[in-house]
Motif scaffolding. Structure first.
Motif, PDB file in Angstrom:
ATOM      1  N   VAL A 279       0.729  -1.022   0.384  1.00 22.67           N
ATOM      2  CA  VAL A 279      -0.030   0.113   0.569  1.00 22.67           C
ATOM      3  C   VAL A 279       0.801   1.825  -0.132  1.00 22.67           C
ATOM      4  N   GLU A 280       2.590   0.908   0.207  1.00 23.92           N
ATOM      5  CA  GLU A 280       3.027   2.186   0.103  1.00 23.92           C
ATOM      6  C   GLU A 280       3.381   2.068  -0.352  1.00 23.92           C
ATOM      7  N   GLU A 281       3.652   1.544  -2.019  1.00 24.94           N
ATOM      8  CA  GLU A 281       3.954   1.421  -3.210  1.00 24.94           C
ATOM      9  C   GLU A 281       3.510   1.935  -3.573  1.00 24.94           C
ATOM     10  N   ARG A 282       1.404   2.299  -3.461  1.00 28.59           N
ATOM     11  CA  ARG A 282       1.031   3.191  -4.594  1.00 28.59           C
ATOM     12  C   ARG A 282      -0.612   2.712  -3.286  1.00 28.59           C
ATOM     13  N   PRO A 283      -0.952   3.644  -3.288  1.00 29.07           N
ATOM     14  CA  PRO A 283      -2.715   2.869  -2.762  1.00 29.07           C
ATOM     15  C   PRO A 283      -3.229   2.296  -3.535  1.00 29.07           C
ATOM     16  N   ARG A 284      -3.490   0.678  -2.905  1.00 26.34           N
ATOM     17  CA  ARG A 284      -4.122  -0.264  -3.837  1.00 26.34           C
ATOM     18  C   ARG A 284      -5.793  -0.459  -3.193  1.00 26.34           C
ATOM     19  N   PRO A 285      -6.650  -0.640  -4.536  1.00 30.67           N
ATOM     20  CA  PRO A 285      -8.081  -0.836  -4.081  1.00 30.67           C
ATOM     21  C   PRO A 285      -8.381  -1.603  -3.148  1.00 30.67           C
ATOM     22  N   VAL A 286      -9.291  -2.234  -1.896  1.00 33.16           N
ATOM     23  CA  VAL A 286      -9.172  -3.835  -1.086  1.00 33.16           C
ATOM     24  C   VAL A 286      -9.375  -5.090  -2.683  1.00 33.16           C
ATOM     25  N   LYS A 287      -9.909  -4.753  -2.863  1.00 30.45           N
ATOM     26  CA  LYS A 287     -10.038  -6.216  -3.948  1.00 30.45           C
ATOM     27  C   LYS A 287      -8.176  -6.430  -4.040  1.00 30.45           C
ATOM     28  N   GLU A 288      -7.714  -5.521  -5.022  1.00 23.66           N
ATOM     29  CA  GLU A 288      -6.448  -5.556  -5.214  1.00 23.66           C
ATOM     30  C   GLU A 288      -5.774  -5.867  -3.917  1.00 23.66           C
ATOM     31  N   LEU A 289      -5.896  -5.506  -2.885  1.00 23.73           N
ATOM     32  CA  LEU A 289      -4.798  -6.265  -1.580  1.00 23.73           C
ATOM     33  C   LEU A 289      -4.843  -7.417  -1.107  1.00 23.73           C
ATOM     34  N   ARG A 290      -6.395  -7.577  -1.440  1.00 22.73           N
ATOM     35  CA  ARG A 290      -7.589  -8.506  -0.705  1.00 22.73           C
ATOM     36  C   ARG A 290      -6.742 -10.234  -1.859  1.00 22.73           C
ATOM     37  N   GLU A 291      -6.213  -9.764  -3.359  1.00 22.30           N
ATOM     38  CA  GLU A 291      -5.882 -10.580  -4.194  1.00 22.30           C
ATOM     39  C   GLU A 291      -4.069 -10.968  -4.060  1.00 22.30           C
ATOM     40  N   ALA A 292      -3.625  -9.602  -3.592  1.00 22.02           N
ATOM     41  CA  ALA A 292      -1.987 -10.332  -3.170  1.00 22.02           C
ATOM     42  C   ALA A 292      -2.025 -10.802  -2.349  1.00 22.02           C
ATOM     43  N   LEU A 293      -2.334 -10.050  -1.328  1.00 20.32           N
ATOM     44  CA  LEU A 293      -2.084 -11.224  -0.042  1.00 20.32           C
ATOM     45  C   LEU A 293      -2.975 -12.898   0.334  1.00 20.32           C
ATOM     46  N   ALA A 294      -4.020 -13.201  -0.863  1.00 27.68           N
ATOM     47  CA  ALA A 294      -4.248 -14.135  -1.389  1.00 27.68           C
ATOM     48  C   ALA A 294      -3.735 -15.530  -2.089  1.00 27.68           C
ATOM     49  N   ALA A 295      -2.286 -14.539  -2.598  1.00 26.52           N
ATOM     50  CA  ALA A 295      -2.327 -14.596  -3.547  1.00 26.52           C
ATOM     51  C   ALA A 295      -0.296 -15.440  -2.699  1.00 26.52           C
ATOM     52  N   ARG A 296       0.107 -14.288  -1.465  1.00 32.03           N
ATOM     53  CA  ARG A 296       1.190 -14.944  -1.201  1.00 32.03           C
ATOM     54  C   ARG A 296       0.805 -15.596   0.260  1.00 32.03           C
ATOM     55  N   TRP A 297      -0.673 -16.086   0.779  1.00 33.62           N
ATOM     56  CA  TRP A 297      -0.575 -16.701   1.971  1.00 33.62           C
ATOM     57  C   TRP A 297      -2.293 -18.075   1.285  1.00 33.62           C
ATOM     58  N   PRO A 298      -2.124 -18.605   0.051  1.00 36.04           N
ATOM     59  CA  PRO A 298      -2.963 -19.092  -0.218  1.00 36.04           C
ATOM     60  C   PRO A 298      -3.959 -20.022   0.423  1.00 36.04           C
ATOM     61  N   ASP A 299      -3.624 -20.703   1.616  1.00 35.51           N
ATOM     62  CA  ASP A 299      -4.162 -21.663   2.139  1.00 35.51           C
ATOM     63  C   ASP A 299      -4.504 -20.810   3.482  1.00 35.51           C
ATOM     64  N   ALA A 300      -4.893 -19.498   3.765  1.00 39.53           N
ATOM     65  CA  ALA A 300      -5.407 -18.924   4.548  1.00 39.53           C
ATOM     66  C   ALA A 300      -6.800 -17.788   4.217  1.00 39.53           C
ATOM     67  N   ASP A 301      -7.451 -17.499   5.272  1.00 45.71           N
ATOM     68  CA  ASP A 301      -9.158 -16.802   4.324  1.00 45.71           C
ATOM     69  C   ASP A 301      -8.574 -15.322   3.443  1.00 45.71           C
ATOM     70  N   PRO A 302      -8.910 -15.348   2.739  1.00 50.98           N
ATOM     71  CA  PRO A 302      -8.983 -13.746   2.546  1.00 50.98           C
ATOM     72  C   PRO A 302      -9.424 -13.278   3.248  1.00 50.98           C
TER      73      PRO A 302
END
Length: 385
Positions: free
Chosen positions: A133-156
Motif C-alpha cells: 500500500v505504500e508503493e501506491r494506494p491499493r483498492p481493497v480487492k487488489e490488496l485482498r488478491e495480493a494477500l491471498a496469492a502470498r498466503w493461499p491457504d488462509a482465508d482472504p
C-alpha cells in the motif's frame, strides 16, 4: 448501585445539556473551523461518506460541505479505522496519535479470525501489506488478491481484516469528498501524511479530551466510546484534577473542572443527526440522549436511522429523497425531507423542526424545490428492556 452521599447527582436532563453543549449541539459554534471541530470531537463517525458532513452541519454555524471536503483533499483530515473498529474522519494529528493508542484493541480483535489466519506470520503480513500500500494506494480487492496469492491457504477476508487491524490504513481521496464518487483505496497514515506515527501514548490526555467532548462520563462510558478496556487506572491517576459526580443510579461520573455544565432547563433546538452520530454511541448509559421509552427506535441490527433530536433528546427519525420534479432525468430537481416523530408534536415543536429542516435542506441538499413532510413513525417498537 446505591447513590453516594458525597458526590453531587446529575440526572438525565443535566447530563443531556452538558453533553449537547460540548458536542456543539446546544448552540451552533460560531467562528470554529471544520478542522477544529473534528479535533474537538475526537473524530466523526464515518462508516458512510456523507455522515461527517451532516454531523458538522448540525454543529457549526457557517458550515458548507466544501469546508470538510477541502480538508480531505489537502490531507488535513482523513478516514481510517479507530474507535470501536469503525471508520472515523480524524485530523492528521489524531490519525497519527489516536490510532497507536487504540492499536492493541485492533489487534485483539484478530482473535476472532484466528482460524482463517492459521499458519500466517503476522509480522510478515504487516511488512508485506505495508510494502504493497505504500508503493501506491491499493483498492481493497487488489490488496485482498495480493494477500491471498502470498498466503493461499488462509482465508482472504481474514487476511484483509488483519492488514487493516495491524496497519493504520487511510482511505485515500477521492473517496470521502463531497459530491465525488470513488472506490476505497488504502495506504498507510504515515505515507499519506508524510510523517511517522507517534509512539502509543498513555491514555490520560485522551481521557481529558473525551470528557471535554462527551462528559461528564464514567469509566465505562469511555470504554464504550473507544473500545479500550482497563481505563480505571487512568481515571484514578487523573482523579485529583477532576470533578466527580454521580448519576441517579450511583455511577461515578468524572469531569474536567472548566467544562460547561448548563442548567438543565437551557433551551435545546431541534437537530438533524446522521446515522451513527457519536452522540448516540459514546456512552454505556445512553439515557442522557435516548429516553428509555424510545430505546431501539433509531437502529435495528447493524443498521441505523438518521436521528432527530427535539428538546435535546431523540424524538424521531428522518430521511432525504432527492430526484427530479418531473418523470424524466432532466428537469427541475426536488428534495423531500420526511420526518417521522415518535409522538405527535406540539405546534411549537413542529414549527421548530420545520425551521431546522429548512436550514438542513438549504445547506446540505440544494435543489430547485424543497419539501418537508411529517409522517407517522412506522419503525420497530421500543425495546422492552
Amino acid at each position: 448501585m446505591a447513590v453516594k452521599a458525597d458526590h453531587p447527582v446529575l440526572g438525565a436532563p443535566a447530563l443531556n445539556r452538558a453533553t449537547l453543549e460540548r458536542q456543539l449541539l446546544l448552540r451552533r459554534a460560531v467562528g470554529v473551523s471544520a478542522k477544529d471541530a473534528v479535533g474537538h470531537l475526537l473524530g466523526l463517525q464515518a462508516q458512510n461518506v456523507k455522515p461527517p458532513y451532516f454531523q458538522l452541519a448540525a454543529r457549526l454555524a457557517d458550515f458548507v460541505p466544501g469546508d470538510l471536503s477541502d480538508l480531505m483533499a489537502s490531507r488535513e483530515v482523513a478516514r481510517l479505522v479507530t474507535m470501536r473498529s469503525t471508520i472515523h474522519t480524524h485530523t492528521a494529528d489524531d490519525c497519527l496519535t489516536l490510532r497507536p493508542l487504540l492499536q492493541d484493541a485492533r489487534e485483539k480483535e484478530l482473535r476472532v479470525f484466528r482460524a482463517g489466519l492459521a499458519g500466517v506470520d503476522l509480522d510478515r503480513l504487516t511488512a508485506f501489506s505495508r510494502d504493497l500500500v505504500e508503493e501506491r494506494p491499493r483498492p481493497v480487492k487488489e490488496l485482498r488478491e495480493a494477500l491471498a496469492a502470498r498466503w493461499p491457504d488462509a482465508d482472504p477476508f481474514a487476511l484483509t481484516v488483519a492488514a487493516r487491524g495491524l496497519l493504520p490504513l487511510v482511505q485515500t481521496t477521492p473517496r470521502g469528498l463531497w459530491g465525488r464518487a470513488g472506490q476505497v483505496t488504502l495506504t498507510t497514515a504515515e505515507k499519506w501524511f508524510g510523517r511517522p506515527s507517534a509512539p502509543a501514548p498513555a491514555p490520560d490526555d485522551t481521557v481529558l479530551r473525551y470528557l471535554g467532548a462527551f462528559g461528564p462520563a464514567s469509566v465505562k462510558d469511555m470504554q464504550v466510546w473507544s473500545g479500550l478496556t482497563r481505563l480505571r487506572d487512568a481515571f484514578e491517576r487523573l482523579r485529583p484534577r477532576l470533578l466527580v459526580f454521580q448519576d441517579e443510579n450511583g455511577v461515578e461520573l468524572f469531569d474536567v473542572p472548566d467544562a460547561p455544565r448548563p442548567d438543565e432547563d437551557t433551551p435545546a433546538p431541534p437537530r438533524f443527526l446522521p446515522e451513527f452520530d457519536n452522540l448516540l454511541l459514546s456512552h454505556a448509559d445512553r439515557s442522557r440522549v435516548i429516553p428509555p421509552a424510545y430505546k431501539g427506535r433509531a437502529s435495528y441490527g447493524n443498521t441505523a436511522h438518521r436521528a432527530l433530536l427535539v428538546d435535546g433528546f431523540l424524538a424521531g427519525i428522518w430521511r432525504l429523497d432527492e430526484g427530479t420534479a418531473g418523470t424524466g432525468r432532466k428537469g427541475p430537481t426536488r428534495t423531500t425531507l420526511t420526518v417521522q416523530l415518535f409522538e405527535p408534536p406540539t405546534r411549537e415543536h413542529r414549527a421548530a423542526v420545520t425551521e431546522e429542516g429548512e436550514r438542513l435542506l438549504t445547506t446540505m441538499a440544494p435543489a430547485d424545490t424543497h419539501d418537508i413532510r411529517f409522517a407517522e413513525f412506522t419503525g420497530p417498537a421500543p425495546s422492552a428492556r
